[in-house]
Each structure stands twice: as structure tokens, then as C-alpha cells.
Design a protein around this motif. Structure first.
Motif, PDB file in Angstrom:
ATOM      1  N   LYS A  47       0.843  -1.210   0.000  1.00 45.26           N
ATOM      2  CA  LYS A  47       0.000   0.000   0.000  1.00 45.26           C
ATOM      3  C   LYS A  47       0.875   1.256   0.000  1.00 45.26           C
ATOM      4  CE  LYS A  47      -4.032   2.098   0.843  1.00 45.26           C
ATOM      5  NZ  LYS A  47      -4.898   2.366  -0.269  1.00 45.26           N
ATOM      6  N   GLN A  48       1.918   1.266   0.830  1.00 44.88           N
ATOM      7  CA  GLN A  48       2.836   2.403   0.859  1.00 44.88           C
ATOM      8  C   GLN A  48       3.597   2.525  -0.471  1.00 44.88           C
ATOM      9  OE1 GLN A  48       4.869   0.852   4.295  1.00 44.88           O
ATOM     10  NE2 GLN A  48       4.273   2.625   5.531  1.00 44.88           N
ATOM     11  N   LEU A  49       3.996   1.387  -1.006  1.00 49.32           N
ATOM     12  CA  LEU A  49       4.703   1.376  -2.286  1.00 49.32           C
ATOM     13  C   LEU A  49       3.805   1.910  -3.397  1.00 49.32           C
ATOM     14  CD1 LEU A  49       7.336   0.659  -3.698  1.00 49.32           C
ATOM     15  CD2 LEU A  49       6.467  -1.655  -3.991  1.00 49.32           C
ATOM     16  N   ALA A  50       2.534   1.521  -3.374  1.00 54.85           N
ATOM     17  CA  ALA A  50       1.580   2.018  -4.373  1.00 54.85           C
ATOM     18  C   ALA A  50       1.456   3.536  -4.298  1.00 54.85           C
ATOM     19  CB  ALA A  50       0.217   1.356  -4.172  1.00 54.85           C
ATOM     20  N   ALA A  51       1.412   4.074  -3.087  1.00 60.61           N
ATOM     21  CA  ALA A  51       1.320   5.527  -2.927  1.00 60.61           C
ATOM     22  C   ALA A  51       2.574   6.218  -3.466  1.00 60.61           C
ATOM     23  CB  ALA A  51       1.094   5.876  -1.461  1.00 60.61           C
ATOM     24  N   LEU A  52       3.745   5.631  -3.225  1.00 60.06           N
ATOM     25  CA  LEU A  52       4.991   6.212  -3.751  1.00 60.06           C
ATOM     26  C   LEU A  52       5.025   6.175  -5.275  1.00 60.06           C
ATOM     27  CD1 LEU A  52       7.569   4.719  -1.220  1.00 60.06           C
ATOM     28  CD2 LEU A  52       6.857   7.109  -1.404  1.00 60.06           C
ATOM     29  N   ILE A  53       4.564   5.069  -5.852  1.00 58.74           N
ATOM     30  CA  ILE A  53       4.522   4.953  -7.317  1.00 58.74           C
ATOM     31  C   ILE A  53       3.546   5.971  -7.888  1.00 58.74           C
ATOM     32  CG2 ILE A  53       3.824   3.443  -9.230  1.00 58.74           C
ATOM     33  CD1 ILE A  53       4.941   1.090  -7.541  1.00 58.74           C
ATOM     34  N   GLN A  54       2.398   6.122  -7.252  1.00 57.79           N
ATOM     35  CA  GLN A  54       1.397   7.089  -7.711  1.00 57.79           C
ATOM     36  C   GLN A  54       1.980   8.498  -7.717  1.00 57.79           C
ATOM     37  OE1 GLN A  54      -2.073   7.376  -5.233  1.00 57.79           O
ATOM     38  NE2 GLN A  54      -3.224   8.516  -6.757  1.00 57.79           N
ATOM     39  N   THR A  55       2.683   8.845  -6.646  1.00 49.52           N
ATOM     40  CA  THR A  55       3.291  10.178  -6.554  1.00 49.52           C
ATOM     41  C   THR A  55       4.396  10.355  -7.597  1.00 49.52           C
ATOM     42  OG1 THR A  55       2.832  10.232  -4.183  1.00 49.52           O
ATOM     43  CG2 THR A  55       4.497  11.761  -5.006  1.00 49.52           C
ATOM     44  N   LYS A  56       5.271   9.353  -7.717  1.00 46.95           N
ATOM     45  CA  LYS A  56       6.408   9.464  -8.642  1.00 46.95           C
ATOM     46  C   LYS A  56       5.969   9.650 -10.087  1.00 46.95           C
ATOM     47  CE  LYS A  56      10.500   7.249 -10.333  1.00 46.95           C
ATOM     48  NZ  LYS A  56      11.772   6.814  -9.872  1.00 46.95           N
ATOM     49  N   PHE A  57       4.943   8.900 -10.509  1.00 45.67           N
ATOM     50  CA  PHE A  57       4.509   8.946 -11.893  1.00 45.67           C
ATOM     51  C   PHE A  57       3.303   9.852 -12.126  1.00 45.67           C
ATOM     52  CE2 PHE A  57       6.882   4.971 -11.564  1.00 45.67           C
ATOM     53  CZ  PHE A  57       7.751   5.116 -12.627  1.00 45.67           C
ATOM     54  N   GLY A  58       2.818  10.506 -11.083  1.00 45.11           N
ATOM     55  CA  GLY A  58       1.687  11.418 -11.222  1.00 45.11           C
ATOM     56  C   GLY A  58       0.419  10.729 -11.697  1.00 45.11           C
ATOM     57  N   LEU A  59       0.155   9.543 -11.186  1.00 47.57           N
ATOM     58  CA  LEU A  59      -1.018   8.783 -11.606  1.00 47.57           C
ATOM     59  C   LEU A  59      -2.277   9.311 -10.932  1.00 47.57           C
ATOM     60  CD1 LEU A  59       0.519   5.207 -11.295  1.00 47.57           C
ATOM     61  CD2 LEU A  59       0.363   6.624 -13.344  1.00 47.57           C
ATOM     62  N   ALA A  60      -3.392   9.244 -11.636  1.00 44.23           N
ATOM     63  CA  ALA A  60      -4.658   9.694 -11.078  1.00 44.23           C
ATOM     64  C   ALA A  60      -5.183   8.707 -10.036  1.00 44.23           C
ATOM     65  CB  ALA A  60      -5.696   9.884 -12.183  1.00 44.23           C
ATOM     66  N   THR A  61      -4.925   7.429 -10.235  1.00 46.11           N
ATOM     67  CA  THR A  61      -5.370   6.412  -9.285  1.00 46.11           C
ATOM     68  C   THR A  61      -4.174   5.626  -8.773  1.00 46.11           C
ATOM     69  OG1 THR A  61      -5.726   4.801 -11.051  1.00 46.11           O
ATOM     70  CG2 THR A  61      -7.619   6.129 -10.399  1.00 46.11           C
ATOM     71  N   GLU A  62      -4.333   5.040  -7.606  1.00 43.66           N
ATOM     72  CA  GLU A  62      -3.258   4.273  -6.993  1.00 43.66           C
ATOM     73  C   GLU A  62      -3.119   2.909  -7.669  1.00 43.66           C
ATOM     74  OE1 GLU A  62      -2.521   4.653  -2.568  1.00 43.66           O
ATOM     75  OE2 GLU A  62      -3.325   2.623  -2.713  1.00 43.66           O
ATOM     76  N   PRO A  63      -1.896   2.445  -7.890  1.00 44.48           N
ATOM     77  CA  PRO A  63      -1.706   1.107  -8.464  1.00 44.48           C
ATOM     78  C   PRO A  63      -2.315   0.028  -7.567  1.00 44.48           C
ATOM     79  CG  PRO A  63       0.349   2.339  -8.496  1.00 44.48           C
ATOM     80  CD  PRO A  63      -0.624   3.127  -7.686  1.00 44.48           C
ATOM     81  N   ASP A  64      -2.632  -1.107  -8.158  1.00 42.31           N
ATOM     82  CA  ASP A  64      -3.243  -2.216  -7.441  1.00 42.31           C
ATOM     83  C   ASP A  64      -2.239  -2.868  -6.496  1.00 42.31           C
ATOM     84  OD1 ASP A  64      -5.290  -4.129  -6.848  1.00 42.31           O
ATOM     85  OD2 ASP A  64      -4.254  -5.535  -8.170  1.00 42.31           O
ATOM     86  N   THR A  65      -2.550  -2.859  -5.210  1.00 41.76           N
ATOM     87  CA  THR A  65      -1.611  -3.408  -4.221  1.00 41.76           C
ATOM     88  C   THR A  65      -1.461  -4.921  -4.334  1.00 41.76           C
ATOM     89  OG1 THR A  65      -3.371  -3.478  -2.565  1.00 41.76           O
ATOM     90  CG2 THR A  65      -1.963  -1.529  -2.586  1.00 41.76           C
ATOM     91  N   ALA A  66      -2.512  -5.614  -4.757  1.00 41.80           N
ATOM     92  CA  ALA A  66      -2.416  -7.070  -4.911  1.00 41.80           C
ATOM     93  C   ALA A  66      -1.406  -7.428  -6.000  1.00 41.80           C
ATOM     94  CB  ALA A  66      -3.779  -7.664  -5.232  1.00 41.80           C
ATOM     95  N   ASN A  67      -1.395  -6.683  -7.090  1.00 40.12           N
ATOM     96  CA  ASN A  67      -0.421  -6.934  -8.158  1.00 40.12           C
ATOM     97  C   ASN A  67       0.995  -6.605  -7.696  1.00 40.12           C
ATOM     98  OD1 ASN A  67      -2.187  -7.927 -10.079  1.00 40.12           O
ATOM     99  ND2 ASN A  67      -2.670  -5.901 -10.859  1.00 40.12           N
ATOM    100  N   LEU A  68       1.148  -5.517  -6.946  1.00 42.38           N
ATOM    101  CA  LEU A  68       2.473  -5.180  -6.422  1.00 42.38           C
ATOM    102  C   LEU A  68       2.972  -6.276  -5.485  1.00 42.38           C
ATOM    103  CD1 LEU A  68       2.161  -1.368  -5.685  1.00 42.38           C
ATOM    104  CD2 LEU A  68       3.637  -2.459  -7.361  1.00 42.38           C
ATOM    105  N   GLN A  69       2.080  -6.801  -4.654  1.00 43.23           N
ATOM    106  CA  GLN A  69       2.471  -7.878  -3.745  1.00 43.23           C
ATOM    107  C   GLN A  69       2.939  -9.105  -4.528  1.00 43.23           C
ATOM    108  OE1 GLN A  69       2.840  -7.811  -0.485  1.00 43.23           O
ATOM    109  NE2 GLN A  69       3.437  -9.958  -0.367  1.00 43.23           N
ATOM    110  N   ARG A  70       2.235  -9.433  -5.597  1.00 43.71           N
ATOM    111  CA  ARG A  70       2.630 -10.594  -6.414  1.00 43.71           C
ATOM    112  C   ARG A  70       3.997 -10.364  -7.065  1.00 43.71           C
ATOM    113  NH1 ARG A  70      -2.951 -11.119  -7.322  1.00 43.71           N
ATOM    114  NH2 ARG A  70      -2.966  -9.830  -9.171  1.00 43.71           N
TER     115      ARG A  70
END
Length: 97
Positions: A47-70
Motif C-alpha cells: 500500500k505504501q509502495l503504491a502511494a509512492l509509485i502514484q506520486t512518482k509517476f503522477g497517476l490519477a489512481t493508486e496502483p493495485d496493491t495485490a499486483n504489487l504484492q505478487r
């Protein structure tokens, strides 16, 4: 070749491709840099990693945490124990070198 053996071979081939695909995603998303956090190397949840990715790439929505975990579970950041996973879904990088 029976169907059971064919299924096992198919799973083996699928696993062979999953590691390079996960590694590509890790590199494209700069996950080691995000996990390293300026040298602090603190455990980070998906979840924290998703927030960092969202901020770094300026995404409108947060990446899927389940996919990041996998992706993190593939253990491609280093298969030789340079990455560690805790019992909780947190990820950090092992010691450098």
C-alpha cells in the motif's frame, strides 16, 4: 505425454516467463529506489509502495496493491537472499553488496 505432465510443463513455462516480466515491472517502476528510501531501507507495505509509485509517476489512481504484492513475491529483486519478506506483507532490500 499425459495431460498431467503437459499441465506441469505448461506451468513450468509460465513460471519461466513470470520472473523476467516481474523484473521488467520492478525496473520500470523503480521499485528498488522507492524501497531504499534515500538510504533508510525501511520495510514498506505494498500500500505504501503504491502511494509512492502514484506520486512518482503522477497517476490519477493508486496502483493495485495485490499486483504489487505478487511482483514482490516473485523475489526477483534478488533470488540470493538480498531481499527479505516479513510475515506481514512488507518488503525491504537486503544489505548491499
Amino acid at each position: 505425454m499425459d495431460s498431467k505432465e503437459a499441465r506441469l510443463r505448461m506451468m513450468y513455462l509460465a513460471n519461466l516467463i513470470s520472473v523476467p516480466m516481474a523484473l521488467h515491472a520492478v525496473v520500470k517502476l523503480s521499485i528498488p529506489d522507492l524501497v531504499w528510501q534515500g538510504g533508510a531501507n525501511l520495510p514498506i507495505s505494498p500500500k505504501q509502495l503504491a502511494a509512492l509509485i502514484q506520486t512518482k509517476f503522477g497517476l490519477a489512481t493508486e496502483p493495485d496493491t495485490a499486483n504489487l504484492q505478487r511482483i514482490l513475491q516473485v523475489k526477483i529483486v534478488s533470488p540470493y537472499r538480498s531481499s527479505r519478506q516479513c510475515s506481514t506483507p512488507m518488503m525491504d532490500l537486503g544489505p548491499r553488496g
